[in-house]
Design a protein around this motif. Structure first.
Motif, PDB file in Angstrom:
ATOM      1  N   ILE A 178       8.276  -1.506   0.045  1.00 12.07           N
ATOM      2  CA  ILE A 178       7.183  -0.857   0.767  1.00 12.07           C
ATOM      3  C   ILE A 178       7.624   0.529   1.255  1.00 12.07           C
ATOM      4  O   ILE A 178       8.811   0.774   1.458  1.00 12.07           O
ATOM      5  CB  ILE A 178       6.719  -1.694   1.970  1.00 12.07           C
ATOM      6  N   PRO A 179       6.701   1.455   1.442  1.00  7.97           N
ATOM      7  CA  PRO A 179       7.058   2.763   1.999  1.00  7.97           C
ATOM      8  C   PRO A 179       7.567   2.630   3.437  1.00  7.97           C
ATOM      9  O   PRO A 179       7.040   1.828   4.220  1.00  7.97           O
ATOM     10  CB  PRO A 179       5.739   3.537   1.957  1.00  7.97           C
ATOM     11  N   VAL A 180       8.596   3.412   3.770  1.00  6.51           N
ATOM     12  CA  VAL A 180       9.176   3.360   5.117  1.00  6.51           C
ATOM     13  C   VAL A 180       9.391   4.769   5.648  1.00  6.51           C
ATOM     14  O   VAL A 180       9.570   5.727   4.890  1.00  6.51           O
ATOM     15  CB  VAL A 180      10.513   2.591   5.138  1.00  6.51           C
ATOM     16  N   LYS A 181       9.380   4.865   6.970  1.00  7.64           N
ATOM     17  CA  LYS A 181       9.703   6.126   7.641  1.00  7.64           C
ATOM     18  C   LYS A 181      11.069   5.993   8.307  1.00  7.64           C
ATOM     19  O   LYS A 181      11.326   5.027   9.035  1.00  7.64           O
ATOM     20  CB  LYS A 181       8.660   6.481   8.691  1.00  7.64           C
ATOM     21  N   VAL A 182      11.949   6.944   8.037  1.00 10.99           N
ATOM     22  CA  VAL A 182      13.258   6.998   8.683  1.00 10.99           C
ATOM     23  C   VAL A 182      13.249   8.163   9.652  1.00 10.99           C
ATOM     24  O   VAL A 182      13.038   9.320   9.255  1.00 10.99           O
ATOM     25  CB  VAL A 182      14.385   7.174   7.644  1.00 10.99           C
ATOM     26  N   GLY A 183      13.480   7.856  10.923  1.00 17.78           N
ATOM     27  CA  GLY A 183      13.459   8.887  11.949  1.00 17.78           C
ATOM     28  C   GLY A 183      14.843   9.277  12.420  1.00 17.78           C
ATOM     29  O   GLY A 183      15.864   8.901  11.826  1.00 17.78           O
ATOM     30  N   MET A 184      14.884  10.033  13.514  1.00 17.43           N
ATOM     31  CA  MET A 184      16.137  10.570  14.012  1.00 17.43           C
ATOM     32  C   MET A 184      17.123   9.492  14.445  1.00 17.43           C
ATOM     33  O   MET A 184      18.320   9.598  14.191  1.00 17.43           O
ATOM     34  CB  MET A 184      15.849  11.528  15.173  1.00 17.43           C
ATOM     35  N   GLU A 185      16.627   8.448  15.098  1.00 18.15           N
ATOM     36  CA  GLU A 185      17.525   7.404  15.609  1.00 18.15           C
ATOM     37  C   GLU A 185      18.376   6.817  14.492  1.00 18.15           C
ATOM     38  O   GLU A 185      19.599   6.718  14.608  1.00 18.15           O
ATOM     39  CB  GLU A 185      16.710   6.282  16.274  1.00 18.15           C
ATOM     40  N   SER A 193       0.847  -1.181   0.000  1.00 18.04           N
ATOM     41  CA  SER A 193       0.000   0.000   0.000  1.00 18.04           C
ATOM     42  C   SER A 193       0.887   1.238   0.000  1.00 18.04           C
ATOM     43  O   SER A 193       1.802   1.351   0.821  1.00 18.04           O
ATOM     44  CB  SER A 193      -0.907   0.019   1.232  1.00 18.04           C
ATOM     45  N   LYS A 194       0.635   2.173  -0.912  1.00 19.98           N
ATOM     46  CA  LYS A 194       1.409   3.401  -0.969  1.00 19.98           C
ATOM     47  C   LYS A 194       1.051   4.352   0.167  1.00 19.98           C
ATOM     48  O   LYS A 194       1.706   5.382   0.349  1.00 19.98           O
ATOM     49  CB  LYS A 194       1.187   4.089  -2.316  1.00 19.98           C
ATOM     50  N   SER A 195       0.017   4.011   0.927  1.00 21.70           N
ATOM     51  CA  SER A 195      -0.450   4.887   2.007  1.00 21.70           C
ATOM     52  C   SER A 195       0.084   4.495   3.373  1.00 21.70           C
ATOM     53  O   SER A 195      -0.111   5.237   4.334  1.00 21.70           O
ATOM     54  CB  SER A 195      -1.986   4.880   2.049  1.00 21.70           C
ATOM     55  N   ILE A 196       0.739   3.339   3.491  1.00 21.42           N
ATOM     56  CA  ILE A 196       1.187   2.842   4.793  1.00 21.42           C
ATOM     57  C   ILE A 196       2.711   2.825   4.847  1.00 21.42           C
ATOM     58  O   ILE A 196       3.369   2.106   4.090  1.00 21.42           O
ATOM     59  CB  ILE A 196       0.625   1.440   5.080  1.00 21.42           C
ATOM     60  N   TYR A 197       3.268   3.632   5.742  1.00 24.05           N
ATOM     61  CA  TYR A 197       4.714   3.698   5.954  1.00 24.05           C
ATOM     62  C   TYR A 197       5.078   2.940   7.233  1.00 24.05           C
ATOM     63  O   TYR A 197       4.524   3.209   8.305  1.00 24.05           O
ATOM     64  CB  TYR A 197       5.174   5.147   6.086  1.00 24.05           C
ATOM     65  N   ILE A 198       6.006   2.013   7.117  1.00 20.98           N
ATOM     66  CA  ILE A 198       6.508   1.309   8.296  1.00 20.98           C
ATOM     67  C   ILE A 198       7.639   2.128   8.906  1.00 20.98           C
ATOM     68  O   ILE A 198       8.579   2.524   8.210  1.00 20.98           O
ATOM     69  CB  ILE A 198       7.003  -0.100   7.958  1.00 20.98           C
ATOM     70  N   ALA A 199       7.564   2.363  10.207  1.00 17.12           N
ATOM     71  CA  ALA A 199       8.597   3.119  10.900  1.00 17.12           C
ATOM     72  C   ALA A 199       9.808   2.222  11.164  1.00 17.12           C
ATOM     73  O   ALA A 199       9.716   1.250  11.913  1.00 17.12           O
ATOM     74  CB  ALA A 199       8.046   3.660  12.219  1.00 17.12           C
ATOM     75  N   LYS A 251      16.380   3.867  -1.290  1.00 14.30           N
ATOM     76  CA  LYS A 251      15.919   4.250  -2.622  1.00 14.30           C
ATOM     77  C   LYS A 251      16.450   3.287  -3.688  1.00 14.30           C
ATOM     78  O   LYS A 251      15.762   3.003  -4.675  1.00 14.30           O
ATOM     79  CB  LYS A 251      16.327   5.691  -2.929  1.00 14.30           C
ATOM     80  N   GLU A 252      17.652   2.774  -3.493  1.00 16.94           N
ATOM     81  CA  GLU A 252      18.189   1.784  -4.426  1.00 16.94           C
ATOM     82  C   GLU A 252      17.332   0.526  -4.455  1.00 16.94           C
ATOM     83  O   GLU A 252      17.295  -0.194  -5.455  1.00 16.94           O
ATOM     84  CB  GLU A 252      19.626   1.429  -4.043  1.00 16.94           C
ATOM     85  N   ASN A 253      16.640   0.273  -3.339  1.00 13.78           N
ATOM     86  CA  ASN A 253      15.754  -0.887  -3.242  1.00 13.78           C
ATOM     87  C   ASN A 253      14.287  -0.509  -3.424  1.00 13.78           C
ATOM     88  O   ASN A 253      13.389  -1.245  -3.023  1.00 13.78           O
ATOM     89  CB  ASN A 253      15.970  -1.593  -1.898  1.00 13.78           C
ATOM     90  N   ASN A 254      14.063   0.672  -3.995  1.00 11.00           N
ATOM     91  CA  ASN A 254      12.722   1.126  -4.410  1.00 11.00           C
ATOM     92  C   ASN A 254      11.743   1.314  -3.251  1.00 11.00           C
ATOM     93  O   ASN A 254      10.537   1.101  -3.404  1.00 11.00           O
ATOM     94  CB  ASN A 254      12.133   0.147  -5.431  1.00 11.00           C
ATOM     95  N   HIS A 255      12.257   1.749  -2.113  1.00 11.70           N
ATOM     96  CA  HIS A 255      11.383   2.067  -0.983  1.00 11.70           C
ATOM     97  C   HIS A 255      11.043   3.555  -0.996  1.00 11.70           C
ATOM     98  O   HIS A 255      11.950   4.390  -0.913  1.00 11.70           O
ATOM     99  CB  HIS A 255      12.064   1.744   0.351  1.00 11.70           C
ATOM    100  N   PRO A 256       9.775   3.937  -1.108  1.00 11.04           N
ATOM    101  CA  PRO A 256       9.412   5.338  -0.857  1.00 11.04           C
ATOM    102  C   PRO A 256       9.779   5.704   0.588  1.00 11.04           C
ATOM    103  O   PRO A 256       9.648   4.868   1.488  1.00 11.04           O
ATOM    104  CB  PRO A 256       7.900   5.352  -1.060  1.00 11.04           C
TER     105      PRO A 256
END
Length: 239
Positions: free
Chosen positions: A29-36, A2-8, A50-55
Motif C-alpha cells: 500500500i502507499p505510505v508516507k514517511v515523515g521526519m520522525e 487504493s493508489k490514492s490513500i497514503y498511510i502515515a 520500495k523493496e516491498n513495493n510500497h509507493p
C-alpha cells in the motif's frame, strides 16, 4: 489497495513500521514517511519500503535557502519516491531550485513529483493571522501559495481538503492536491483543525489522502484501511 490513500508511518523506527505493515496485512500500500522516521533511519527506510513495493511520499517539508534545497533534492532524487515536498513559504526561487535538484539528481526515467506545502492543517485563520502575522483569509492565502507553487514548477500542493476544490479551480485539474487531516467517519480530530472524511475529500477535489492515526491507532488497522478505501470510492455513501 487504493493508489490514492497514503498511510502515515508515524513510528520512530523501521522495525515498528515493518511490524505494523506486516502484522496488519497492509502489503504494497502507499505510505508516507515523515521526519520522525526518516531522521532516525535515513534512506534505508525508503529502500526497504520500495523493496516491498510500497509507493512512498517522502514528507520532509524542506524550507531553506534555494541552493541548499536544490542540493538536498538532488540527493533525494536517487531514492525515486513518488512525491517529496517543500514549504511554499520558502518562495518561488526555492521551489524552482527544488525542481531543478530533483531533475538533475535523477539517474533514471523515474519522475518524482514535487509537492509544496501551503498552510499546515494544524493552523486555523486566527493562528495564521496572529502568530504567523500573515494577513487575510486562510483560503485565499492557500490558493495564492498553490498558484505560486505551480508557476514555480511544482506538480501539486499539500492542502486541507477544504481548499482542494478552490485550488483545482485556480490551478487546473492536472495540478495535484495532497490532503492530510483525514479522519474516518467515527474518528476524532486529534491536533488537526481542518479535517474531513475520505468521502468528503473525494467530492471536494482531493487527489491523494494522507491518513495517520485513524488507521495506525485503530483497534483493527486493516479494517480501518478498508473502511477508508470504501468511503473514498463511494464518496462517503456507505451502504
Amino acid at each position: 489497495m487504493s493508489k490514492s490513500i497514503y498511510i502515515a508511518l508515524d513510528f520512530p523506527t523501521w522495525e515498528e513500521s515493518r511490524q505494523f505493515l506486516s502484522e496488519n496485512g497492509l502489503h504494497e500500500i502507499p505510505v508516507k514517511v515523515g521526519m520522525e522516521l526518516f531522521y532516525r533511519e535515513g534512506p534505508r527506510v525508503i529502500e526497504n519500503l520500495k523493496e516491498n513495493n510500497h509507493p512512498v511520499f517522502l514528507d520532509l517539508k524542506l524550507h531553506d535557502i534555494p541552493t541548499t534545497v536544490m542540493k538536498a533534492m538532488s540527493n533525494l532524487a536517487n531514492l525515486e519516491v513518488d512525491m517529496v515536498n517543500v514549504h511554499a513559504l520558502g518562495g518561488s526561487e526555492m521551489i524552482k531550485r527544488a525542481k531543478e535538484g530533483l531533475e538533475s539528481g535523477s539517474n533514471s526515467s523515474h519522475q518524482t513529483k514535487l509537492i509544496a506545502v501551503t498552510i499546515l492543517t494544524s493552523m486555523d485563520n486566527e493562528t495564521m493571522n496572529q502568530e504567523i502575522l500573515l494577513p487575510g483569509e486562510l483560503e485565499k492565502n492557500t490558493v495564492h501559495f498553490a498558484n505560486l507553487a505551480k508557476q514555480s514548477g511544482a506538480d501539486g500542493v499539500v492542502c486541507s481538503v477544504h481548499e482542494a476544490q478552490k485550488i483545482k479551480d485556480a490551478c487546473g485539474i492536472a495540478f495535484s492536491t495532497v490532503t492530510p487531516g483525514i479522519r474516518l467517519q467515527q474518528s476524532g480530530n486529534d491536533d488537526q483543525k481542518r479535517v474531513a472524511t475520505p468521502g468528503f475529500a473525494r467530492k471536494n477535489g482531493a487527489d491523494f489522502l494522507v491518513i495517520g492515526r485513524s488507521i495506525t491507532k485503530a483497534e483493527n488497522p486493516y479494517e480501518a484501511y478498508q473502511q477508508a478505501v470504501k468511503e473514498w470510492e463511494t464518496d462517503g455513501i456507505i451502504k
